[in-house]
Design a protein around this motif. Structure first.
Motif, mmCIF file in Angstrom:
data_model
loop_
_atom_site.group_PDB
_atom_site.id
_atom_site.type_symbol
_atom_site.label_atom_id
_atom_site.label_comp_id
_atom_site.label_asym_id
_atom_site.label_seq_id
_atom_site.Cartn_x
_atom_site.Cartn_y
_atom_site.Cartn_z
ATOM 1 N N ALA A 608 0.838 -1.195 0.000
ATOM 2 C CA ALA A 608 0.000 0.000 0.000
ATOM 3 C C ALA A 608 0.873 1.245 0.000
ATOM 4 C CB ALA A 608 -0.885 -0.004 1.243
ATOM 5 N N VAL A 609 0.334 2.345 -0.561
ATOM 6 C CA VAL A 609 1.043 3.628 -0.471
ATOM 7 C C VAL A 609 0.124 4.624 0.221
ATOM 8 C CG1 VAL A 609 2.455 3.266 -2.518
ATOM 9 C CG2 VAL A 609 0.236 4.398 -2.735
ATOM 10 N N GLU A 610 0.715 5.675 0.718
ATOM 11 C CA GLU A 610 -0.082 6.722 1.373
ATOM 12 C C GLU A 610 -0.985 7.395 0.354
ATOM 13 O OE1 GLU A 610 2.305 9.620 3.425
ATOM 14 O OE2 GLU A 610 3.549 8.017 4.279
ATOM 15 N N PRO A 611 -2.181 7.798 0.766
ATOM 16 C CA PRO A 611 -3.060 8.509 -0.162
ATOM 17 C C PRO A 611 -2.348 9.758 -0.705
ATOM 18 C CG PRO A 611 -4.228 8.006 1.881
ATOM 19 C CD PRO A 611 -2.797 7.631 2.093
ATOM 20 N N GLY A 612 -2.593 10.046 -1.963
ATOM 21 C CA GLY A 612 -1.985 11.247 -2.567
ATOM 22 C C GLY A 612 -0.583 11.021 -3.093
ATOM 23 N N THR A 613 -0.048 9.814 -2.905
ATOM 24 C CA THR A 613 1.310 9.547 -3.382
ATOM 25 C C THR A 613 1.312 9.453 -4.909
ATOM 26 O OG1 THR A 613 1.773 8.295 -1.396
ATOM 27 C CG2 THR A 613 3.225 7.912 -3.267
ATOM 28 N N LYS A 614 2.278 10.127 -5.518
ATOM 29 C CA LYS A 614 2.452 9.975 -6.966
ATOM 30 C C LYS A 614 3.653 9.076 -7.184
ATOM 31 C CE LYS A 614 0.474 14.406 -8.244
ATOM 32 N NZ LYS A 614 0.804 15.808 -8.480
ATOM 33 N N PRO A 615 3.552 8.113 -8.091
ATOM 34 C CA PRO A 615 4.624 7.129 -8.221
ATOM 35 C C PRO A 615 5.888 7.730 -8.829
ATOM 36 C CG PRO A 615 3.015 6.833 -9.969
ATOM 37 C CD PRO A 615 2.460 7.871 -9.045
ATOM 38 N N GLY A 616 6.998 7.059 -8.538
ATOM 39 C CA GLY A 616 8.252 7.359 -9.214
ATOM 40 C C GLY A 616 8.924 8.625 -8.744
ATOM 41 N N LEU A 617 10.227 8.671 -9.006
ATOM 42 C CA LEU A 617 10.988 9.905 -8.768
ATOM 43 C C LEU A 617 10.940 10.691 -10.065
ATOM 44 C CD1 LEU A 617 14.075 8.578 -6.784
ATOM 45 C CD2 LEU A 617 11.935 9.529 -5.892
ATOM 46 N N GLU A 618 9.783 11.270 -10.298
ATOM 47 C CA GLU A 618 9.576 11.932 -11.575
ATOM 48 C C GLU A 618 8.800 13.221 -11.362
ATOM 49 O OE1 GLU A 618 8.564 9.673 -15.182
ATOM 50 O OE2 GLU A 618 6.690 10.802 -15.175
ATOM 51 N N ALA A 619 9.106 14.219 -12.166
ATOM 52 C CA ALA A 619 8.338 15.458 -12.101
ATOM 53 C C ALA A 619 8.322 16.107 -13.468
ATOM 54 C CB ALA A 619 8.943 16.413 -11.071
ATOM 55 N N THR A 620 7.224 16.770 -13.741
ATOM 56 C CA THR A 620 7.082 17.542 -14.973
ATOM 57 C C THR A 620 6.858 18.983 -14.562
ATOM 58 O OG1 THR A 620 6.052 15.662 -16.044
ATOM 59 C CG2 THR A 620 5.715 17.800 -17.083
ATOM 60 N N ASP A 621 7.511 19.894 -15.248
ATOM 61 C CA ASP A 621 7.274 21.293 -14.917
ATOM 62 C C ASP A 621 7.476 22.161 -16.158
ATOM 63 O OD1 ASP A 621 6.611 23.536 -13.385
ATOM 64 O OD2 ASP A 621 7.754 22.815 -11.659
ATOM 65 N N TYR A 622 7.097 23.401 -16.004
ATOM 66 C CA TYR A 622 7.092 24.314 -17.145
ATOM 67 C C TYR A 622 7.741 25.630 -16.737
ATOM 68 C CZ TYR A 622 3.847 20.844 -18.739
ATOM 69 O OH TYR A 622 3.305 19.650 -19.087
ATOM 70 N N PHE A 623 8.208 26.365 -17.747
ATOM 71 C CA PHE A 623 8.702 27.704 -17.461
ATOM 72 C C PHE A 623 8.266 28.643 -18.581
ATOM 73 C CE2 PHE A 623 11.724 31.194 -17.943
ATOM 74 C CZ PHE A 623 11.627 31.750 -16.672
ATOM 75 N N GLY A 624 7.733 29.780 -18.197
ATOM 76 C CA GLY A 624 7.404 30.830 -19.151
ATOM 77 C C GLY A 624 7.893 32.141 -18.579
ATOM 78 N N PRO A 625 8.765 32.846 -19.294
ATOM 79 C CA PRO A 625 9.280 34.102 -18.741
ATOM 80 C C PRO A 625 8.231 35.206 -18.837
ATOM 81 C CG PRO A 625 10.112 33.797 -20.954
ATOM 82 C CD PRO A 625 9.275 32.585 -20.635
ATOM 83 N N GLN A 626 8.358 36.173 -17.945
ATOM 84 C CA GLN A 626 7.467 37.324 -17.965
ATOM 85 C C GLN A 626 7.654 38.080 -19.286
ATOM 86 O OE1 GLN A 626 8.561 39.967 -14.807
ATOM 87 N NE2 GLN A 626 6.989 41.455 -15.374
ATOM 88 N N TYR A 627 8.887 38.255 -19.679
ATOM 89 C CA TYR A 627 9.226 38.784 -21.008
ATOM 90 C C TYR A 627 10.647 38.332 -21.335
ATOM 91 C CZ TYR A 627 11.321 42.642 -18.228
ATOM 92 O OH TYR A 627 12.032 43.381 -17.324
ATOM 93 N N GLY A 628 11.105 38.634 -22.548
ATOM 94 C CA GLY A 628 12.393 38.113 -22.987
ATOM 95 C C GLY A 628 13.575 38.780 -22.303
ATOM 96 N N ALA A 629 14.670 38.037 -22.177
ATOM 97 C CA ALA A 629 15.898 38.568 -21.571
ATOM 98 C C ALA A 629 16.774 39.145 -22.680
ATOM 99 C CB ALA A 629 16.639 37.450 -20.845
ATOM 100 N N THR A 630 17.319 40.316 -22.455
ATOM 101 C CA THR A 630 18.097 40.987 -23.495
ATOM 102 C C THR A 630 19.599 40.877 -23.227
ATOM 103 O OG1 THR A 630 16.287 42.495 -23.950
ATOM 104 C CG2 THR A 630 18.465 43.167 -24.711
ATOM 105 N N ALA A 631 20.274 40.201 -24.139
ATOM 106 C CA ALA A 631 21.728 40.059 -24.063
ATOM 107 C C ALA A 631 22.379 41.242 -24.770
ATOM 108 C CB ALA A 631 22.147 38.751 -24.718
ATOM 109 N N SER A 632 23.673 41.413 -24.558
ATOM 110 C CA SER A 632 24.346 42.543 -25.192
ATOM 111 C C SER A 632 25.784 42.174 -25.509
ATOM 112 C CB SER A 632 24.329 43.748 -24.252
ATOM 113 O OG SER A 632 25.160 43.483 -23.140
#
Lengths: 780, 160
Positions: A608-632
């Motif tokens: 048995a696993v604890e309620p709410g457990t998500k299997p595996g050592l795995e994660a999905t995530d996202y990134f969206g910048p507020q606006y673009g970064a300006t290089a020079s």
């Protein structure tokens, strides 16, 4: 953000496959029963099609099918408007005319496909193209941008009143008021001509429909596999999960491979389903010149208003932008030109207006730089001319106008390609310029070397420019990171990769988060079966947007690891550390557990696993910048012109740049080297020459000159300065296009300086030995 | 189209192949022998991506007919490593960061190997000259040139 791995010049994980001929590119895909496609393209840049007779082609032995627009029936539809125009620019005019899969009534450029032959071999398919009889009614072509806007010009799109594709006016401050106060106003016309992306790998598509599993697999030389998958599914009436697009190793992208729903990309999967056979199409080099998107042609009428002491009060730039026959990529390129038209300078008043023009030439979409080199070319040339006019040193006029470090975030008050106000997030421009000057030995060259060499009759000159690069635009990217039971780590992300080293730089980010060796992190990019959210690799955004998504996902896995290990090792999370693939108690290193063992525990087969457990050592995530970064950055170069041959030798090339946190200096420098070589091409070698009929006269690598090993300077001297971007946790900014952007402006200045005796003014790029000769001859 | 039976040595293996008259060496390698490491960038001898060593000389394999290769000895990128040991040029190009998209790399490696075979200690000019027929759009060449220098040095260290 530096770590054990981030910031190190790690050797690339992907290289062993690439070195030994084992890496899979689209043209390497082979399947039993595979057919081959070849396209018939228009003989004329502008012609009505009266009729197409494909009967002889169909009768040729080995030909399986020949299709024209008529055969597509309801599947025939213009491609999507990939980038719509911004809604928040007042008074904007935009006429969307997107590319068509095959010509129905009228061919609008010589790359427009008229028919496709599917045959048992490419050889047979190409022979069958000769059997097709097309009855053309040639029309007067629209080739010249200014001619295109004259009232009696022929129309590229008959349903429009003119060849105007778009009109945009933006203003910061009030230029006219600034001009009224100016001591000096300088006015010039500046030209930039067309060039090709010319990736070494031509485009290609292999499509395979598997009727039993109802799955369509498409290998595609694309920079944007996920949007392509969605587009193909929509067109063919399939679920997105029935279509798998794989962008395997790609032999260079440089922009055109981001252009989506190109005719071949749509027709090959359609035909593969119709014929129930795998089909391969690989572009040949001539097709790459006439059928792959291009960039850069613009005409600028520009004015700069200054005070006597060299302070720029305002710039007014009105330009024409050639979009070719269609405009599926919206306004990305001319908006980029607008947003780079003030360069690295604090200029309070800016009037910028452009008209986008349809012509009977290949479609224009971003090519490495994507409008930015044109903006920088214009502002940097104007700075030089202003310095001359005022009798000022060219470095000094730049220093007086640079955006000061305390002005960031610096608002430009115009809308950029991301449809939001252009804001330079961070930077410190003066040290970058000073670094480039110190490296080239600016003062010594001007005061000692150049006078000495000139006295010897040699024509040596120096170029010194600054530049900015907007990078890392949204909307977002995602990634999934998993620790496998072997203890090795898998990373999947949706962006495609075309040589930027993502297999290594993303692995470095993960290795730092999880305390594993970079070689134990396996990265997969560009396979929609593995990850299906995201947009693609473009606008120098991979390391910024996907890189930060990878970091976020890895941080999620790290949290899971610590939580589980804390229970297993009966130690609070704060006292644990992740080192060498183990979680261990910081004070008692022998109390540890490997990541592999933890991964097994996180995915139990029984119990048995604890309620709410998500299997595996795995994660999905996202990134969206507020606006673009300006290089020079800043470029300094020294050239010598041979007045006999007008050949230009680059004696020294220096670039100081700031792309925020450097993930892997070896990869970053590689990006700069490549960009610089394209910039050298755009300065002196690469010009697509269309004649008055809209025919491309130099559609081969023999006639269109890419820089070769003998054309490059001995060294490219690079200095990295790092102002981390506050817009993302890693602090990175993009660097993919940095090299290409400043070179034409630096080259033009250096050549002009070398030819100072002749008083020649260079107001165009690319140059060539012949063109230099013409310019000098015109001076008499 | 008439088929011709040819015998040749590719990467040390003897191969017996039936080839049509119009088949190039490049297509024979890629399609008949499934040695897809050799790349096709232009089919016109202009880009160098398809370079292989034929009887000791680097050639654009798209410009050689397969039938001309009867009895020839060919080395492709797949044949550069021996017993799992990379060629010094392969090792050096990784060290120097001379690979990006990898499409021109096989041709570059072959041209470099051919150069080092005829001149174990080439100077900068000789290296650039040997690579002038190999176009690369990603790297700007300098890292590749450094890699060839490094490979030459490694070899001379081993030799001394």
């Amino acid at each position: 953000m530096k770590g054990k791995w981030i910031g190190q010049p790690i050797k690339r994980n992907e290289d062993p496959r690439l070195l030994t001929g084992q890496a899979l590119y689209v043209d390497d895909v082979d399947m039993p029963g595979m057919l081959h496609a070849a396209f018939l393209r228009s003989d004329y840049a502008h012609a009505r099609i009266r009729s197409i007779d494909v009967s002889a082609a169909r009768a040729r032995p080995g030909v399986v099918a020949v299709y024209t627009a008529e055969d597509m029936a309801d599947f025939w539809r213009p491609g999507p408007l990939i980038v719509p125009p911004p809604r928040n620019v007042e008074g904007i005019v935009f006429h969307a005319r997107t590319q068509i899969p095959m010509v129905k009534d009228k061919a609008r450029h010589i790359g427009d496909p008229i028919a496709v032959v599917i045959a048992e071999s490419r050889y047979i398919a190409e022979d069958a193209l000769e059997d097709i009889v097309v009855d053309y009614e040639p029309l007067e072509p629209v080739v010249d941008m200014e001619r295109a806007l004259e009232p009696d010009a022929p129309l590229v799109h008959d349903d429009l009143d003119s060849n105007l594709a778009a009109h945009v006016v933006q203003e910061k401050g009030n230029y006219e008021a600034a001009r009224a106060k100016a001591d000096v106003v300088i006015k010039r016309r500046i030209l930039v001509d067309r060039g090709a992306a010319a990736a070494l790998e031509n485009r290609g598509v292999v499509a395979h429909w598997e009727p039993k599993s109802q799955q369509l697999t498409v290998w595609d030389t694309t920079q944007a596999p996920i949007p392509i998958r969605n587009g193909i599914a929509a067109m063919l009436g399939l679920s997105e999960h029935q279509v798998r697009v794989i962008a395997p190793f790609i032999g260079g992208g440089f922009g055109p491979k981001i252009m989506m729903s190109q005719p071949e990309e749509v027709l090959v999967p359609w035909a593969a389903m119709k014929l129930n056979r795998p089909i391969k199409w690989i572009e040949d080099r001539r097709e790459n010149f006439i059928g792959t998107t291009q960039e850069r042609a613009q005409i600028h009428d520009v004015e700069m208003a200054l005070t006597r002491d060299g302070r720029v009060l305002g710039v007014r730039d009105v330009f024409l932008h050639d979009t070719g026959a269609y405009d599926p990529y919206g306004l990305t390129v001319p908006l980029n030109t607008q947003s780079h038209g003030l360069g690295a300078y604090d200029i309070p008043n800016y009037y910028t207006e452009f008209k986008v023009v349809f012509t009977n030439k290949m479609i224009v979409t971003p090519v490495r730089g994507a409008g930015r080199p044109q903006g920088i070319f214009v502002i940097e040339r104007m700075m030089d001319l202003a310095a001359k006019e005022l009798g000022m040193d060219r470095a000094e006029i730049r220093k007086r106008n640079l955006i000061p470090p305390d002005a960031f975030p610096y608002r430009q008050e115009i809308i950029d390609q991301a449809f939001i106000e252009l804001v330079y997030d961070s930077g410190n421009y003066l040290p970058v310029l000073e670094k480039a000057m110190a490296m080239i030995g600016y003062d010594r060259f001007i005061e000692e070397e150049q006078p000495r060499l000139r006295a010897e009759g040699r024509h040596v000159g120096l170029g010194l420019v600054t530049f900015v690069e907007t990078t890392g635009v949204g909307p977002y990217e995602g990634a999934r990171v998993s620790v496998e039971s072997s203890g090795k780590v898998s990373v999947v992300t949706g962006v495609g990769t075309q040589g930027q080293g993502h297999f290594t730089s993303f692995a470095q980010i993960v290795a730092d988060q999880l305390g594993v060796d970079v070689r134990d992190v396996r990265v997969v990019t560009g396979d929609t079966a593995q990850f299906h959210w995201g947009t693609g690799t473009f606008a120098s955004r991979g390391a910024v947007v996907a890189g930060n998504a990878v970091k976020a996902a890895a941080a999620g896995v790290r949290a899971k690891i610590l939580k589980l290990a804390s229970k297993v090792l009966e130690t609070p999370e704060e006292e644990l550390e992740l080192v060498d693939g183990q979680v261990r108690v910081a004070d008692i290193p022998e109390r540890s557990i490997s990541l592999g063992e933890l991964a097994v525990m996180a995915n139990p087969l029984r119990g048995a696993v604890e309620p709410g457990t998500k299997p595996g050592l795995e994660a999905t995530d996202y990134f969206g910048p507020q606006y673009g970064a300006t290089a020079s950055g800043a470029v300094a170069m020294i050239v010598e012109v041979d007045p006999e041959t007008m050949m230009v030798e680059i004696k020294r090339f220096v670039i100081a740049h700031d792309c925020g946190t450097v993930l892997n200096p070896m990869i970053v420098e590689g990006q700069i080297h490549g960009g610089v070589s394209m910039g050298i091409g755009n300065s002196f070698y690469e010009r697509l020459v269309y004649d008055d009929n809209g025919q491309l006269l130099n559609a081969s690598l023999m006639d269109y000159l890419l820089p070769r090993s003998t054309d490059m300077p001995r060294r490219i001297e690079i200095a990295h300065l790092e102002t981390p971007s506050p817009l993302n946790p890693i602090g990175s900014k993009g660097v993919g296009e940095a090299g290409a952007i400043p070179v034409p402006s630096a080259f033009a200045q250096a050549v002009e300086d070398a030819l100072a005796d002749y008083g020649v003014e260079i107001l165009e790029t690319p140059l060539s030995p012949n063109r230099l000769f013409e310019l000098l001859s015109a001076r008499g | 189209m008439a088929l011709h039976r040819i015998t040749l040595t590719v990467n040390g293996e003897t191969e017996l192949v039936d080839v049509p008259s119009n088949m190039t060496l490049l297509r024979m390698l890629r399609e008949k022998l499934v040695l897809t490491g050799t790349k096709n960038g232009c089919s016109a001898g202009e880009c160098g991506a398809c370079t292989v060593i034929m009887n000791g000389e680097p050639v654009n394999s798209c410009m050689v007919l397969a039938v001309e290769c009867d009895g020839a000895e060919i080395t492709t990128v797949e044949g550069l490593a021996h017993d799992g040991q990379l060629d010094p040029v392969q090792e050096a190009i990784v060290e120097q960061g001379g690979v990006q998209c990898g499409f021109c790399t096989p041709g570059i490696l072959i041209s470099s190997r051919a150069l080092l075979n005829r001149n174990p200690n080439p100077g900068d000019y000789e290296i650039r000259d040997a690579l002038v027929g190999n176009l690369c759009r990603c790297t700007g060449y300098l890292r590749i040139i450094d890699a060839v220098k490094e490979a030459a040095q490694r070899r001379s260290v081993v030799a001394s």
